[in-house]
Design a protein around this motif. Structure first.
Motif, mmCIF file in Angstrom:
data_model
loop_
_atom_site.group_PDB
_atom_site.id
_atom_site.type_symbol
_atom_site.label_atom_id
_atom_site.label_comp_id
_atom_site.label_asym_id
_atom_site.label_seq_id
_atom_site.Cartn_x
_atom_site.Cartn_y
_atom_site.Cartn_z
ATOM 1 N N ALA A 38 -2.873 -12.274 0.665
ATOM 2 C CA ALA A 38 -2.567 -13.708 0.721
ATOM 3 C C ALA A 38 -2.067 -14.222 -0.612
ATOM 4 O O ALA A 38 -1.093 -14.984 -0.680
ATOM 5 N N GLU A 39 -2.705 -13.789 -1.686
ATOM 6 C CA GLU A 39 -2.280 -14.274 -3.002
ATOM 7 C C GLU A 39 -0.949 -13.664 -3.418
ATOM 8 O O GLU A 39 -0.105 -14.341 -4.018
ATOM 9 N N LEU A 40 -0.721 -12.398 -3.108
ATOM 10 C CA LEU A 40 0.567 -11.792 -3.447
ATOM 11 C C LEU A 40 1.718 -12.496 -2.735
ATOM 12 O O LEU A 40 2.820 -12.599 -3.267
ATOM 13 N N LEU A 41 1.445 -12.990 -1.527
ATOM 14 C CA LEU A 41 2.500 -13.696 -0.789
ATOM 15 C C LEU A 41 2.827 -15.049 -1.404
ATOM 16 O O LEU A 41 3.826 -15.668 -1.027
ATOM 17 N N ASP A 42 2.006 -15.524 -2.343
ATOM 18 C CA ASP A 42 2.373 -16.722 -3.108
ATOM 19 C C ASP A 42 3.531 -16.423 -4.050
ATOM 20 O O ASP A 42 4.267 -17.323 -4.463
ATOM 21 N N TYR A 43 3.672 -15.154 -4.412
ATOM 22 C CA TYR A 43 4.697 -14.744 -5.370
ATOM 23 C C TYR A 43 5.867 -14.001 -4.715
ATOM 24 O O TYR A 43 6.992 -14.048 -5.198
ATOM 25 N N LEU A 44 5.556 -13.247 -3.652
ATOM 26 C CA LEU A 44 6.529 -12.303 -3.104
ATOM 27 C C LEU A 44 6.765 -12.550 -1.623
ATOM 28 O O LEU A 44 5.881 -13.017 -0.910
ATOM 29 N N ALA A 45 7.959 -12.198 -1.161
ATOM 30 C CA ALA A 45 8.264 -12.240 0.269
ATOM 31 C C ALA A 45 7.651 -11.018 0.945
ATOM 32 O O ALA A 45 7.431 -9.981 0.304
ATOM 33 N N PRO A 46 7.341 -11.101 2.251
ATOM 34 C CA PRO A 46 6.748 -9.954 2.955
ATOM 35 C C PRO A 46 7.594 -8.684 2.882
ATOM 36 O O PRO A 46 7.066 -7.585 2.985
ATOM 37 N N ASP A 47 8.925 -8.847 2.731
ATOM 38 C CA ASP A 47 9.793 -7.675 2.649
ATOM 39 C C ASP A 47 10.199 -7.364 1.210
ATOM 40 O O ASP A 47 11.218 -6.716 0.967
ATOM 41 N N ALA A 48 9.390 -7.804 0.242
ATOM 42 C CA ALA A 48 9.684 -7.536 -1.172
ATOM 43 C C ALA A 48 9.658 -6.033 -1.439
ATOM 44 O O ALA A 48 8.943 -5.283 -0.753
ATOM 45 N N PRO A 49 10.423 -5.572 -2.422
ATOM 46 C CA PRO A 49 10.454 -4.130 -2.723
ATOM 47 C C PRO A 49 9.076 -3.532 -2.968
ATOM 48 O O PRO A 49 8.823 -2.383 -2.593
ATOM 49 N N LEU A 50 8.177 -4.285 -3.574
ATOM 50 C CA LEU A 50 6.830 -3.773 -3.829
ATOM 51 C C LEU A 50 6.164 -3.335 -2.535
ATOM 52 O O LEU A 50 5.641 -2.223 -2.432
ATOM 53 N N PHE A 51 6.190 -4.200 -1.523
ATOM 54 C CA PHE A 51 5.535 -3.886 -0.255
ATOM 55 C C PHE A 51 6.261 -2.766 0.485
ATOM 56 O O PHE A 51 5.627 -1.879 1.061
ATOM 57 N N MET A 52 7.592 -2.822 0.474
ATOM 58 C CA MET A 52 8.365 -1.810 1.200
ATOM 59 C C MET A 52 8.155 -0.422 0.589
ATOM 60 O O MET A 52 7.995 0.569 1.305
ATOM 61 N N THR A 53 8.136 -0.359 -0.740
ATOM 62 C CA THR A 53 7.955 0.926 -1.409
ATOM 63 C C THR A 53 6.562 1.473 -1.175
ATOM 64 O O THR A 53 6.378 2.673 -0.930
ATOM 65 N N CYS A 54 5.554 0.596 -1.242
ATOM 66 C CA CYS A 54 4.179 1.036 -1.010
ATOM 67 C C CYS A 54 3.996 1.524 0.421
ATOM 68 O O CYS A 54 3.333 2.540 0.667
ATOM 69 N N ARG A 55 4.591 0.825 1.378
ATOM 70 C CA ARG A 55 4.496 1.240 2.774
ATOM 71 C C ARG A 55 5.141 2.621 2.967
ATOM 72 O O ARG A 55 4.586 3.484 3.656
ATOM 73 N N ALA A 56 6.284 2.805 2.343
ATOM 74 C CA ALA A 56 6.966 4.100 2.456
ATOM 75 C C ALA A 56 6.123 5.212 1.838
ATOM 76 O O ALA A 56 6.074 6.330 2.360
ATOM 77 N N SER A 57 5.426 4.912 0.735
ATOM 78 C CA SER A 57 4.574 5.909 0.081
ATOM 79 C C SER A 57 3.420 6.316 0.986
ATOM 80 O O SER A 57 3.058 7.498 1.064
ATOM 81 N N LEU A 58 2.826 5.338 1.673
ATOM 82 C CA LEU A 58 1.734 5.645 2.590
ATOM 83 C C LEU A 58 2.207 6.538 3.742
ATOM 84 O O LEU A 58 1.527 7.491 4.124
ATOM 85 N N PHE A 59 3.384 6.215 4.271
ATOM 86 C CA PHE A 59 3.911 7.019 5.386
ATOM 87 C C PHE A 59 4.231 8.429 4.912
ATOM 88 O O PHE A 59 3.934 9.405 5.608
ATOM 89 N N ALA A 60 4.821 8.543 3.740
ATOM 90 C CA ALA A 60 5.174 9.863 3.217
ATOM 91 C C ALA A 60 3.927 10.701 2.968
ATOM 92 O O ALA A 60 3.951 11.929 3.099
ATOM 93 N N ALA A 61 2.814 10.045 2.626
ATOM 94 C CA ALA A 61 1.572 10.768 2.354
ATOM 95 C C ALA A 61 0.837 11.151 3.632
ATOM 96 O O ALA A 61 0.354 12.278 3.772
ATOM 97 N N GLY A 62 0.748 10.214 4.572
ATOM 98 C CA GLY A 62 -0.091 10.436 5.741
ATOM 99 C C GLY A 62 0.565 11.137 6.911
ATOM 100 O O GLY A 62 -0.105 11.866 7.662
ATOM 101 N N GLU A 63 1.856 10.940 7.085
ATOM 102 C CA GLU A 63 2.530 11.526 8.247
ATOM 103 C C GLU A 63 2.420 13.047 8.299
ATOM 104 O O GLU A 63 2.194 13.621 9.372
ATOM 105 N N PRO A 64 2.538 13.756 7.163
ATOM 106 C CA PRO A 64 2.389 15.219 7.228
ATOM 107 C C PRO A 64 0.998 15.651 7.700
ATOM 108 O O PRO A 64 0.871 16.697 8.357
ATOM 109 N N LEU A 65 -0.043 14.866 7.390
ATOM 110 C CA LEU A 65 -1.385 15.212 7.863
ATOM 111 C C LEU A 65 -1.468 15.120 9.384
ATOM 112 O O LEU A 65 -2.068 15.974 10.036
#
Length: 200
Positions: free
Chosen positions: A119-146
């Motif tokens: 909630a607080e990060l959304l005061d500064y950033l849009a939901p599709d900000a690079p920070l969120f998109m990159t972190c989401r991609a990192s989670l998928f890259a880590a978990g999908e192979p498992l």
């Protein structure tokens, strides 16, 4: 949306900014750990002074590493994602089913921190900000192979996509309860539904 205090950095840039001197790195890590705990407990009401106190450092030390509240919020968020991704690598050689379960237990913990920061990060950033998109991609890259490894081992049903499981785990993480053991039990029941059962 609040105007960002500083240009938003990507997770990679945040990594580069980490201090290299041992004493500075220790203080940096102490502030991150204290901030994660404090934000999870107090959310937006948490002051930077309280975080410095928990970390056992002066407020000046905190500001040297994190010149703005936004910088600290982003660093905590990125650090959580890094830890979740790193845990997937550590589990990769173990039993496919147990590794998948253990990783999603770690993801549940990540979601708890994410909820406190979101909630607080959304005061500064849009939901599709690079920070969120990159972190989401990192989670998928880590978990999908498992998940894929568990499917290849024949212990997880083949018709499940990683995105399906992440949605399911995210929903479980939002269950309103003060008992972490209840969330863990529901997670285990839900993950058990992923098991492959040969048709008789």
């Amino acid at each position: 949306m609040r105007t960002a205090e500083t240009p938003t950095e990507t997770p990679t840039e945040l990594l580069v900014a980490r201090p290299k001197r041992a004493d500075a790195r220790r203080n940096y890590e102490k502030v991150l750990a204290a901030a994660r705990e404090a934000f999870a407990e107090g959310g937006e009401a948490t002051s930077l002074e309280e975080i410095a106190r928990r970390a056992g450092v002066g407020i000046g030390t905190l500001y040297r590493h994190f010149p703005t509240r936004q910088a600290l919020l982003e660093a905590v968020y990125v650090n959580e994602v890094e830890e979740v991704a790193r845990s997937a690598e550590e589990l990769d050689g173990g039993d496919p089913w147990e590794s998948l379960n253990a990783w999603f237990e770690r993801v549940i913990s990540y979601f708890a921190t994410k909820r406190a920061l979101w909630a607080e990060l959304l005061d500064y950033l849009a939901p599709d900000a690079p920070l969120f998109m990159t972190c989401r991609a990192s989670l998928f890259a880590a978990g999908e192979p498992l998940l894929r490894r568990a499917q290849e081992a024949g212990v997880v049903r083949p018709d499940v996509e990683f995105w399906d499981v992440m949605h399911m785990v995210g929903g479980i993480a939002k269950i309103p309860t003060n008992d972490p053991k209840q969330v863990e039990r529901i997670l285990r029941v839900a993950l058990d539904g992923l098991r492959y059962h040969a048709e008789s």
